[in-house]
Write a protein that holds these residues in place. Structure first.
Motif, PDB file in Angstrom:
ATOM      1  N   GLU A 101     -14.421 -71.070 -22.769  1.00 54.19           N
ATOM      2  CA  GLU A 101     -14.252 -72.492 -22.444  1.00 54.19           C
ATOM      3  C   GLU A 101     -12.930 -72.761 -21.738  1.00 54.19           C
ATOM      4  N   THR A 102     -11.946 -71.890 -21.933  1.00 52.28           N
ATOM      5  CA  THR A 102     -10.657 -72.030 -21.250  1.00 52.28           C
ATOM      6  C   THR A 102     -10.554 -71.104 -20.034  1.00 52.28           C
ATOM      7  N   GLY A 103     -11.666 -70.421 -19.717  1.00 52.78           N
ATOM      8  CA  GLY A 103     -11.675 -69.524 -18.565  1.00 52.78           C
ATOM      9  C   GLY A 103     -11.051 -68.174 -18.849  1.00 52.78           C
ATOM     10  N   ASP A 104     -10.979 -67.785 -20.115  1.00 50.96           N
ATOM     11  CA  ASP A 104     -10.339 -66.529 -20.491  1.00 50.96           C
ATOM     12  C   ASP A 104     -11.318 -65.596 -21.177  1.00 50.96           C
ATOM     13  N   THR A 105     -10.911 -64.336 -21.268  1.00 54.18           N
ATOM     14  CA  THR A 105     -11.615 -63.351 -22.085  1.00 54.18           C
ATOM     15  C   THR A 105     -10.605 -62.726 -23.041  1.00 54.18           C
ATOM     16  N   PHE A 106     -11.096 -62.089 -24.090  1.00 60.20           N
ATOM     17  CA  PHE A 106     -10.178 -61.461 -25.025  1.00 60.20           C
ATOM     18  C   PHE A 106      -9.353 -60.374 -24.340  1.00 60.20           C
ATOM     19  N   THR A 107      -9.993 -59.602 -23.485  1.00 56.24           N
ATOM     20  CA  THR A 107      -9.284 -58.529 -22.782  1.00 56.24           C
ATOM     21  C   THR A 107      -8.166 -59.085 -21.913  1.00 56.24           C
ATOM     22  N   ALA A 108      -8.442 -60.196 -21.227  1.00 52.58           N
ATOM     23  CA  ALA A 108      -7.420 -60.799 -20.359  1.00 52.58           C
ATOM     24  C   ALA A 108      -6.253 -61.337 -21.181  1.00 52.58           C
ATOM     25  N   VAL A 109      -6.547 -61.962 -22.324  1.00 51.35           N
ATOM     26  CA  VAL A 109      -5.476 -62.495 -23.168  1.00 51.35           C
ATOM     27  C   VAL A 109      -4.645 -61.349 -23.748  1.00 51.35           C
ATOM     28  N   LEU A 110      -5.319 -60.295 -24.206  1.00 50.61           N
ATOM     29  CA  LEU A 110      -4.619 -59.120 -24.728  1.00 50.61           C
ATOM     30  C   LEU A 110      -3.688 -58.532 -23.679  1.00 50.61           C
ATOM     31  N   ASN A 111      -4.186 -58.420 -22.459  1.00 47.07           N
ATOM     32  CA  ASN A 111      -3.384 -57.851 -21.376  1.00 47.07           C
ATOM     33  C   ASN A 111      -2.191 -58.740 -21.048  1.00 47.07           C
ATOM     34  N   SER A 112      -2.394 -60.055 -21.090  1.00 45.51           N
ATOM     35  CA  SER A 112      -1.315 -60.994 -20.797  1.00 45.51           C
ATOM     36  C   SER A 112      -0.209 -60.907 -21.846  1.00 45.51           C
ATOM     37  N   VAL A 113      -0.594 -60.842 -23.122  1.00 42.27           N
ATOM     38  CA  VAL A 113       0.404 -60.735 -24.192  1.00 42.27           C
ATOM     39  C   VAL A 113       1.157 -59.417 -24.078  1.00 42.27           C
ATOM     40  N   GLU A 130      -0.062 -60.832 -30.790  1.00 43.98           N
ATOM     41  CA  GLU A 130       1.330 -60.383 -30.843  1.00 43.98           C
ATOM     42  C   GLU A 130       1.683 -59.831 -32.230  1.00 43.98           C
ATOM     43  N   VAL A 131       1.146 -60.460 -33.276  1.00 44.18           N
ATOM     44  CA  VAL A 131       1.416 -59.998 -34.633  1.00 44.18           C
ATOM     45  C   VAL A 131       0.690 -58.681 -34.934  1.00 44.18           C
ATOM     46  N   LEU A 132      -0.546 -58.544 -34.433  1.00 46.63           N
ATOM     47  CA  LEU A 132      -1.385 -57.405 -34.811  1.00 46.63           C
ATOM     48  C   LEU A 132      -1.172 -56.171 -33.949  1.00 46.63           C
ATOM     49  N   LEU A 133      -0.642 -56.332 -32.744  1.00 48.26           N
ATOM     50  CA  LEU A 133      -0.477 -55.176 -31.855  1.00 48.26           C
ATOM     51  C   LEU A 133       0.255 -54.007 -32.518  1.00 48.26           C
ATOM     52  N   PRO A 134       1.415 -54.229 -33.162  1.00 48.84           N
ATOM     53  CA  PRO A 134       2.137 -53.084 -33.735  1.00 48.84           C
ATOM     54  C   PRO A 134       1.402 -52.406 -34.891  1.00 48.84           C
ATOM     55  N   THR A 135       0.409 -53.102 -35.481  1.00 49.17           N
ATOM     56  CA  THR A 135      -0.297 -52.533 -36.629  1.00 49.17           C
ATOM     57  C   THR A 135      -1.409 -51.587 -36.221  1.00 49.17           C
ATOM     58  N   GLY A 136      -1.779 -51.591 -34.923  1.00 48.38           N
ATOM     59  CA  GLY A 136      -2.894 -50.764 -34.473  1.00 48.38           C
ATOM     60  C   GLY A 136      -4.251 -51.345 -34.827  1.00 48.38           C
ATOM     61  N   ARG A 137      -4.291 -52.601 -35.281  1.00 47.40           N
ATOM     62  CA  ARG A 137      -5.556 -53.228 -35.694  1.00 47.40           C
ATOM     63  C   ARG A 137      -5.878 -54.449 -34.828  1.00 47.40           C
ATOM     64  N   CYS A 138      -5.449 -54.422 -33.580  1.00 41.63           N
ATOM     65  CA  CYS A 138      -5.624 -55.589 -32.719  1.00 41.63           C
ATOM     66  C   CYS A 138      -6.953 -55.509 -31.968  1.00 41.63           C
ATOM     67  N   SER A 139      -8.044 -55.572 -32.700  1.00 41.51           N
ATOM     68  CA  SER A 139      -9.372 -55.582 -32.088  1.00 41.51           C
ATOM     69  C   SER A 139      -9.883 -57.009 -32.029  1.00 41.51           C
ATOM     70  N   VAL A 140     -10.869 -57.247 -31.184  1.00 37.70           N
ATOM     71  CA  VAL A 140     -11.428 -58.587 -31.083  1.00 37.70           C
ATOM     72  C   VAL A 140     -12.070 -58.985 -32.411  1.00 37.70           C
ATOM     73  N   GLU A 141     -12.644 -58.009 -33.131  1.00 36.30           N
ATOM     74  CA  GLU A 141     -13.257 -58.316 -34.420  1.00 36.30           C
ATOM     75  C   GLU A 141     -12.204 -58.763 -35.434  1.00 36.30           C
ATOM     76  N   HIS A 142     -11.071 -58.065 -35.451  1.00 36.10           N
ATOM     77  CA  HIS A 142     -10.023 -58.390 -36.425  1.00 36.10           C
ATOM     78  C   HIS A 142      -9.401 -59.752 -36.111  1.00 36.10           C
ATOM     79  N   VAL A 143      -9.149 -60.036 -34.844  1.00 36.32           N
ATOM     80  CA  VAL A 143      -8.578 -61.325 -34.461  1.00 36.32           C
ATOM     81  C   VAL A 143      -9.551 -62.452 -34.797  1.00 36.32           C
ATOM     82  N   ALA A 144     -10.829 -62.252 -34.467  1.00 36.65           N
ATOM     83  CA  ALA A 144     -11.831 -63.282 -34.756  1.00 36.65           C
ATOM     84  C   ALA A 144     -11.917 -63.556 -36.252  1.00 36.65           C
ATOM     85  N   ARG A 145     -11.897 -62.481 -37.060  1.00 34.56           N
ATOM     86  CA  ARG A 145     -11.981 -62.640 -38.509  1.00 34.56           C
ATOM     87  C   ARG A 145     -10.759 -63.396 -39.039  1.00 34.56           C
ATOM     88  N   SER A 146      -9.575 -63.118 -38.471  1.00 35.53           N
ATOM     89  CA  SER A 146      -8.357 -63.809 -38.897  1.00 35.53           C
ATOM     90  C   SER A 146      -8.400 -65.289 -38.564  1.00 35.53           C
TER      91      SER A 146
END
Length: 342
Positions: free
Chosen positions: A278-290, A248-264
């Motif tokens: 482990e929670t039954g999710d993927t990064f793409t699914a979480v991104l889409n949900s947000v 949610e924080v990174l979306l407006p910056t245009g830097r919301c990649s899985v690499e950037h989130v993982a590094r943060s």
């Protein structure tokens, strides 16, 4: 598991109820809270019950500013033992760092995140309260308007304890709509209060973070730090909620990649994928949900054009946003906006 909060969240609640002519005891019992427990501020209670109580109190008193009035009575000491550590930190930045890293020791429902961009610091404030076990309101989920305003107002009060009583933020935003009378909000928070905002939070000058803490005593700091080390660490397994917050924080910056989130988060990409799996999710699914959650709120808001929403959600063009939106909601953003405004 339902998030909990300390009874200290209701410090001075009885006094405020008396001043607005409502019965604190009856209201507390109606949402399953024990009035006698107010004498034990470190006792834990479902955060949803506190949220329900504050909404009910606002309704019974006819005061839409009830949560903010309660925040005005807040002091740093309401954080309990953690306040002893925070007051000995050398500057505002380190005090906020402790406040955020150890928020689970005073309120499990609270989410505060600090970002700095272009000379401005932003504290985004959110709540995940769950549902109360026993309360009078019949809505499917508890409204958190009053609790959110209490959290924002209390955070402003904490900042003023370091920066002085005359300090005001650059702006304060609330995702919810404005009350009929905003005079209390402007008196307590300053004139730059914005409603129907894209997020709830406090914006102030980043150089305030480096302000020296005049309350601190260098001789006491080692003892405060020793106490801090004895506190339980946050549950590191809560990667899913932290990932959602960062997206949610990174979306407006245009830097919301899985690499950037993982590094943060202090992970590499593979580790983040494993934690989410482990929670039954993927990064793409979480991104889409947000994105879906934000899109519903922002598209419905008359203050934002569809181009503004597309940029905020990280789309390069309005066309790509519109195609994604139709896939999610089986209608165009314009149709959704017209329905909600109608």
């Amino acid at each position: 598991m339902k998030p909990l909060a300390r009874y200290a969240s209701l410090n001075r609640y009885v006094d405020l109820c008396r001043s607005v002519h409502i019965d604190a005891v009856d209201l507390m019992r109606s949402v399953g809270l024990a009035p006698a427990s107010l004498a034990n501020p470190d006792q834990w209670v479902p955060a949803a019950s506190i949220a329900a109580l504050l909404e009910l109190s606002a309704t019974e008193s006819g005061r839409e500013d009830f949560g903010l009035l309660l925040a005005e009575l807040r002091r740093l000491s309401n954080l309990g033992p953690l306040s002893l550590v925070i007051r000995e930190e050398p500057d505002v930045r380190s005090a906020l760092d402790v406040l955020i890293r150890y928020e689970h020791t005073y309120n499990e429902a609270l989410r505060i995140r600090l970002t700095e961009v272009s000379g401005l610091a932003t504290l985004r404030i959110g709540l995940e309260v769950g549902d109360p076990a026993n309360s009078r309101p019949t809505a499917d989920s508890v409204d958190t308007r009053q609790t959110v305003e209490l959290a924002v107002g209390a955070t402003v009060q904490i900042l003023r304890s370091f920066l002085g009583p005359a300090w005001h933020p650059v702006s304060v935003g609330f995702a919810h709509s404005a009350p009929q009378d905003t005079s209390t909000h402007r008196r307590i928070l300053g004139n730059a209060v914005d409603f129907d905002h894209e997020f709830t939070g406090i914006v102030f000058y980043a150089n305030d973070l480096d302000a020296r803490n005049e309350l601190a005593d260098e001789l006491l700091r080692p003892y405060a730090r020793a106490f801090l080390d004895s506190l339980p660490a946050a549950d590191s397994s809560d990667t899913l909620s932290r990932t959602r917050e960062l997206i949610e924080v990174l979306l407006p910056t245009g830097r919301c990649s899985v690499e950037h989130v993982a590094r943060s988060l202090g992970f590499d990409r593979r580790t983040l994928h494993r934690h989410l799996a482990e929670t039954g999710d993927t990064f793409t699914a979480v991104l889409n949900s947000v994105r879906s959650s934000l899109a519903q709120r922002l598209v419905s808001n008359p203050r934002y054009s569809l181009t503004d929403v597309a940029v905020h959600l990280g789309f390069s063009t309005q066309g790509s946003f519109s195609r994604w939106f139709r896939t999610q909601f089986s209608m165009s953003p314009s149709e959704w906006k017209a329905q909600r405004q109608g």
